[in-house]
Write a protein that holds these residues in place. Structure first.
Motif, PDB file in Angstrom:
ATOM      1  N   SER A  32      37.889  24.651  -7.417  1.00  0.00           N
ATOM      2  CA  SER A  32      37.648  24.590  -5.971  1.00  0.00           C
ATOM      3  C   SER A  32      36.268  24.028  -5.669  1.00  0.00           C
ATOM      4  O   SER A  32      36.092  23.261  -4.706  1.00  0.00           O
ATOM      5  N   VAL A  48      44.524  23.192   2.693  1.00  0.00           N
ATOM      6  CA  VAL A  48      44.664  24.653   2.795  1.00  0.00           C
ATOM      7  C   VAL A  48      45.718  25.005   3.841  1.00  0.00           C
ATOM      8  O   VAL A  48      46.537  25.913   3.648  1.00  0.00           O
ATOM      9  N   SER A  49      45.708  24.287   4.957  1.00  0.00           N
ATOM     10  CA  SER A  49      46.682  24.559   6.015  1.00  0.00           C
ATOM     11  C   SER A  49      48.097  24.290   5.541  1.00  0.00           C
ATOM     12  O   SER A  49      49.027  25.053   5.848  1.00  0.00           O
ATOM     13  N   GLY A  51      49.292  24.508   2.480  1.00  0.00           N
ATOM     14  CA  GLY A  51      49.712  25.580   1.585  1.00  0.00           C
ATOM     15  C   GLY A  51      50.073  26.859   2.325  1.00  0.00           C
ATOM     16  O   GLY A  51      51.096  27.494   2.044  1.00  0.00           O
ATOM     17  N   THR A  52      49.238  27.217   3.289  1.00  0.00           N
ATOM     18  CA  THR A  52      49.492  28.443   4.051  1.00  0.00           C
ATOM     19  C   THR A  52      50.763  28.320   4.889  1.00  0.00           C
ATOM     20  O   THR A  52      51.605  29.231   4.899  1.00  0.00           O
ATOM     21  N   LEU A  53      50.915  27.204   5.593  1.00  0.00           N
ATOM     22  CA  LEU A  53      52.077  27.038   6.460  1.00  0.00           C
ATOM     23  C   LEU A  53      53.366  26.932   5.656  1.00  0.00           C
ATOM     24  O   LEU A  53      54.417  27.441   6.071  1.00  0.00           O
ATOM     25  N   ALA A  55      53.919  28.392   2.792  1.00  0.00           N
ATOM     26  CA  ALA A  55      54.221  29.755   2.345  1.00  0.00           C
ATOM     27  C   ALA A  55      54.840  30.575   3.470  1.00  0.00           C
ATOM     28  O   ALA A  55      55.839  31.281   3.263  1.00  0.00           O
ATOM     29  N   PHE A  56      54.279  30.487   4.674  1.00  0.00           N
ATOM     30  CA  PHE A  56      54.823  31.237   5.803  1.00  0.00           C
ATOM     31  C   PHE A  56      56.238  30.774   6.145  1.00  0.00           C
ATOM     32  O   PHE A  56      57.099  31.587   6.500  1.00  0.00           O
ATOM     33  N   THR A  57      56.483  29.467   6.047  1.00  0.00           N
ATOM     34  CA  THR A  57      57.820  28.958   6.340  1.00  0.00           C
ATOM     35  C   THR A  57      58.837  29.467   5.338  1.00  0.00           C
ATOM     36  O   THR A  57      59.950  29.882   5.706  1.00  0.00           O
ATOM     37  N   CYS A 225      59.131  31.644  13.963  1.00  0.00           N
ATOM     38  CA  CYS A 225      58.073  31.395  12.973  1.00  0.00           C
ATOM     39  C   CYS A 225      58.317  30.079  12.243  1.00  0.00           C
ATOM     40  O   CYS A 225      57.391  29.283  12.060  1.00  0.00           O
ATOM     41  N   ASN A 229      55.801  26.805  12.477  1.00  0.00           N
ATOM     42  CA  ASN A 229      55.181  26.330  11.236  1.00  0.00           C
ATOM     43  C   ASN A 229      55.581  24.894  10.915  1.00  0.00           C
ATOM     44  O   ASN A 229      54.749  24.086  10.481  1.00  0.00           O
TER      45      ASN A 229
END
Length: 286
Positions: A32, A48-49, A51-53, A55-57, A225, A229
């Motif tokens: 990193s 980063v966004s 990866g996060t989105l 995962a949430f999806t 959600c 996303n």
């Protein structure tokens, strides 16, 4: 992931005193730091966004799958074969005992009772043929429910993508955008109505955790959600998706040449989902 064999065991080592994965923390921290030194902050924020989105999806879609079409069988490592055999034996023994109690067969002598030597202590409430037909009907109804739910979840995901894409891409002609938005919105609305009317499979979605998982307002919350996303993912830009695609390809290569051959589930034993709780408890006790 390293404990499951998808990554080298180097990353799964935990320090005995601090109980922290020191080696993997140092490697990921160094990686990193190198990326942060050579890349712009906005580019890192986009990655980063993503990866996060993503995962949430996946979590939102997984909630729908586990609530409506959970798998009938759960994979366990072959190292738990003895525990699996013992649990399966207990279940089979319990089923045999229940069958014997329901049938009520007994054998006696003529001096003990006036009943025949081979008789039944209790009468059968329904004919066996009627019971088998009822079981067959319930299995067919369950299969139809799962098939409808599976196709509905697929159509809902497609509708969310069409609606988010048409609302984001301003280069599409206006009329075509309205048509695609209408199709996507119709798929979402139909999916929401159908999933609301379909009965959820609450008996098989806990997978070793007492009480299962808690998610309110199903299916409305997972669908909303996923839509939000996906809309944010589409608007992250082509450059961000290009960089993420490179990392996804690297991950696929790692899985193909290492994780796939070293996975702890390579020789997995598939057991009915109804036995999963007992196997989890037995493995924890041992």
């Amino acid at each position: 992931m390293a404990r499951d064999g998808l990554l080298p065991s180097f990353f799964s080592d935990v320090n005995r005193r601090s109980q922290v994965p020191v080696k993997s923390t140092l490697v990921t921290g160094l990686g990193s730091a190198v990326l942060a030194f050579f890349m712009d902050v906005s580019e890192l924020a986009g990655m980063v966004s993503v990866g996060t989105l993503l995962a949430f999806t996946m979590v939102a879609i997984s909630v729908l799958i586990l609530r409506y079409v959970p798998p009938d069988e759960v994979p366990f490592p072959s190292s738990l074969q003895e525990i699996i055999d013992s649990v399966s034996l207990r279940y089979s023994t319990g089923c045999q005992n229940v069958t014997k109690e329901k049938s009520g067969f007994y054998a006696g002598t003529s001096t003990e009772s006036n009943l025949p030597l081979l008789g039944k202590a209790t009468a059968i409430e329904y004919p066996i043929i009627v019971k088998l037909q009822a079981q067959g009907n319930s299995v067919r109804n369950e299969g139809s429910r799962r098939k409808i739910a599976g196709w509905t979840i697929t159509a809902t995901c497609a509708g969310a993508f069409l609606l988010a894409y048409a609302a984001s891409d301003l280069s599409i002609p206006r009329l075509l955008r309205f048509i695609v938005c209408g199709i996507g919105g119709a798929l979402l609305l139909i999916g929401l109505i159908v999933l609301t009317c379909i009965e959820q499979d609450d008996a098989r979605h806990n997978f070793g955790h007492s009480g299962g998982f808690i998610c309110p307002f199903v299916p409305l919350l997972p669908i909303v959600c996923s839509l939000v996303n996906i809309y944010l993912l589409i608007n992250l830009g082509a450059a961000t998706w290009t960089r993420v695609s490179v990392w996804l390809i690297v991950g696929v290569l790692v899985y193909t040449f290492y994780g796939r051959t070293h996975s702890s589930l390579r020789d997995a034993v598939y057991v009915p989902a109804t036995h999963a709780d007992e196997i989890y408890r037995s493995s924890g006790e041992s």
